[in-house]
Write a protein that holds these residues in place. Sequence first.
Motif, short mmCIF file in Angstrom:
data_model
loop_
_atom_site.label_atom_id
_atom_site.label_comp_id
_atom_site.label_asym_id
_atom_site.label_seq_id
_atom_site.Cartn_x
_atom_site.Cartn_y
_atom_site.Cartn_z
N GLU A 275 -22.20 43.55 -27.09
CA GLU A 275 -22.20 42.27 -27.78
C GLU A 275 -22.80 42.43 -29.17
N GLY A 276 -22.05 41.94 -30.18
CA GLY A 276 -22.55 41.99 -31.55
C GLY A 276 -22.53 43.37 -32.17
N ALA A 277 -21.72 44.28 -31.65
CA ALA A 277 -21.64 45.63 -32.22
C ALA A 277 -20.97 45.59 -33.59
N GLU A 278 -21.38 46.51 -34.46
CA GLU A 278 -20.82 46.60 -35.81
C GLU A 278 -20.24 47.99 -36.04
N VAL A 279 -19.00 48.00 -36.56
CA VAL A 279 -18.35 49.25 -36.94
C VAL A 279 -17.99 49.15 -38.41
N ASN A 280 -18.51 50.06 -39.22
CA ASN A 280 -18.26 50.06 -40.66
C ASN A 280 -17.54 51.35 -41.04
N ASN A 281 -16.43 51.21 -41.74
CA ASN A 281 -15.72 52.41 -42.18
C ASN A 281 -15.71 52.51 -43.69
N ASP A 282 -16.34 53.57 -44.18
CA ASP A 282 -16.32 53.90 -45.61
C ASP A 282 -15.66 55.25 -45.83
N GLY A 283 -15.11 55.81 -44.76
CA GLY A 283 -14.49 57.12 -44.84
C GLY A 283 -13.05 57.08 -44.34
N ILE A 284 -12.67 58.11 -43.56
CA ILE A 284 -11.29 58.24 -43.08
C ILE A 284 -11.29 58.25 -41.55
N ILE A 285 -10.47 57.38 -40.98
CA ILE A 285 -10.26 57.37 -39.53
C ILE A 285 -8.78 57.53 -39.26
N ASN A 286 -8.44 58.59 -38.56
CA ASN A 286 -7.06 58.80 -38.11
C ASN A 286 -7.06 58.65 -36.60
N GLY A 287 -6.62 57.50 -36.14
CA GLY A 287 -6.64 57.25 -34.71
C GLY A 287 -6.91 55.79 -34.41
N VAL A 288 -6.93 55.48 -33.13
CA VAL A 288 -7.03 54.10 -32.64
C VAL A 288 -8.47 53.64 -32.58
N ILE A 289 -8.69 52.39 -32.99
CA ILE A 289 -9.95 51.69 -32.73
C ILE A 289 -9.67 50.68 -31.63
N SER A 290 -10.40 50.78 -30.53
CA SER A 290 -10.15 49.93 -29.37
C SER A 290 -11.36 49.05 -29.10
N VAL A 291 -11.14 47.72 -29.14
CA VAL A 291 -12.17 46.76 -28.75
C VAL A 291 -11.78 46.27 -27.36
N GLY A 292 -12.41 46.86 -26.36
CA GLY A 292 -11.93 46.69 -25.00
C GLY A 292 -12.58 45.57 -24.22
N THR A 293 -12.39 45.63 -22.94
CA THR A 293 -12.87 44.62 -22.00
C THR A 293 -14.38 44.45 -22.11
N GLY A 294 -14.81 43.20 -22.15
CA GLY A 294 -16.24 42.92 -22.15
C GLY A 294 -16.92 43.03 -23.50
N ALA A 295 -16.19 43.42 -24.54
CA ALA A 295 -16.79 43.47 -25.88
C ALA A 295 -16.76 42.07 -26.48
N LYS A 296 -17.91 41.61 -26.94
CA LYS A 296 -18.02 40.27 -27.52
C LYS A 296 -18.60 40.34 -28.93
N SER A 297 -18.04 39.52 -29.80
CA SER A 297 -18.58 39.34 -31.16
C SER A 297 -18.69 40.67 -31.92
N THR A 298 -17.68 41.50 -31.78
CA THR A 298 -17.63 42.77 -32.51
C THR A 298 -17.18 42.52 -33.94
N THR A 299 -17.77 43.24 -34.90
CA THR A 299 -17.35 43.17 -36.31
C THR A 299 -16.88 44.55 -36.75
N ILE A 300 -15.63 44.62 -37.21
CA ILE A 300 -15.08 45.85 -37.76
C ILE A 300 -14.86 45.63 -39.24
N SER A 301 -15.58 46.37 -40.08
CA SER A 301 -15.49 46.22 -41.53
C SER A 301 -14.80 47.43 -42.13
N LEU A 302 -13.60 47.21 -42.66
CA LEU A 302 -12.86 48.25 -43.36
C LEU A 302 -13.13 48.04 -44.84
#
Length: 388
Positions: free
Chosen positions: A102-129
């Motif tokens: 709950e409330g996890a933060e993912v920040n990308n300032d680099g390079i990601i080649n692949g899938v980002i998965s926000v799965g079951t039970g994840a709440k209030s996630t923030t993904i900042s590209l």
Amino acid sequence: EDTATIINGVNGKIIVEDRGVGIELGGISGSNQTKADATNYGTITVSAAKDFDDANYRFTTGVAIQGDSSNSLTAQQTFTNKGTIDAVDDGYAKAIALKYVEGAEVNNDGIINGVISVGTGAKSTTISLNETSVLNGDINVEGEGTTIKLDEAAVTTGDIVNTGTGTKITAAPETGKVSTLTGSILAKGGDITQTGSLKAESLVVGVAASGTGDTAIAASTGAYTVNGTLGVKTVSLVNGSAKVTGEKAALTADEVSVAKDALLVLTEKGAATVGKLTVAKESAANIAEGSVLTVTGADSVNYGTIGGTLANQGTISADVKVTGTLNNQTTVDSKAVDGLIKSGSLTIAKGGVVNTILDAKTYQAQNTTVEEGGTFNLLDLNSHISGK
């Protein structure tokens, strides 16, 4: 407050092979939760997941942010990528995966080649590209209340695939700036609300039932709301609705198709400009007072309702402007067109053509304006009106 910290340095290399996780945050629950912060400056390589002969499932993950169950979600987990994550595309490997947090933060300032998965039970996630972000891969959202922030300078290729509820896409907020998604928005289920200015390849809402037996795919209903501006090549409303709402909200699309029981809704002065519009029988483009639908293409077809609801009820307050050709009552490709225009006003501008008949089942516009260069073909009268 203590914070557990993980750093993969500039020259650091983490390799995940066969099965496993490169960096894991969380994994604990209850009163023993610890705030955790991980940063990748180096490289994380995720290989194909191996199918071992045991009871465990196949997975390889670069960064896992997860709790141990749905009973007590892990909180206060943050991951920042300033390096490179390379995850193979095999259907099992993931660059980043979240669940039971709950409330996890993912920040990308680099390079990601692949899938980002926000799965079951994840709440209030923030993904900042962010400004220097490069993401080559899909973002799959099943969790609740996920926010995806797209900086106008971020390079994002891949689809946003959503079945989660309360999902938000936050695009460029400033006038004149646009965030770009070189991919599609697949609102398969749940709901998405978009703010700011966004450009994408296409928008698909809902899933139609298909196949039988082991290959059967169940129908699902999605919803997409534009509170900013969205520019796409195509919009396919398969099962559900797309709503454009707000005085400055606008949808621009080369082609929009509205399938049976689906809805295109313009409300609160929201507007849409569409090249080719196809409205299926028992579907509707529902336009509230103060909102405007502009049809610009040469071969739009209305088998359903423009300006009303699925049951052809509601306030007759829609404003429709035609600068292309709109077929409302005619024959197209040997198929009879039997639509209803139920608008407050219909304006046929220069170059615009509307083909229809005049009866209560077909044409209920309160006001019709044919501007100079426009043509109103009244097929039942074998005549037409041209603006002068």
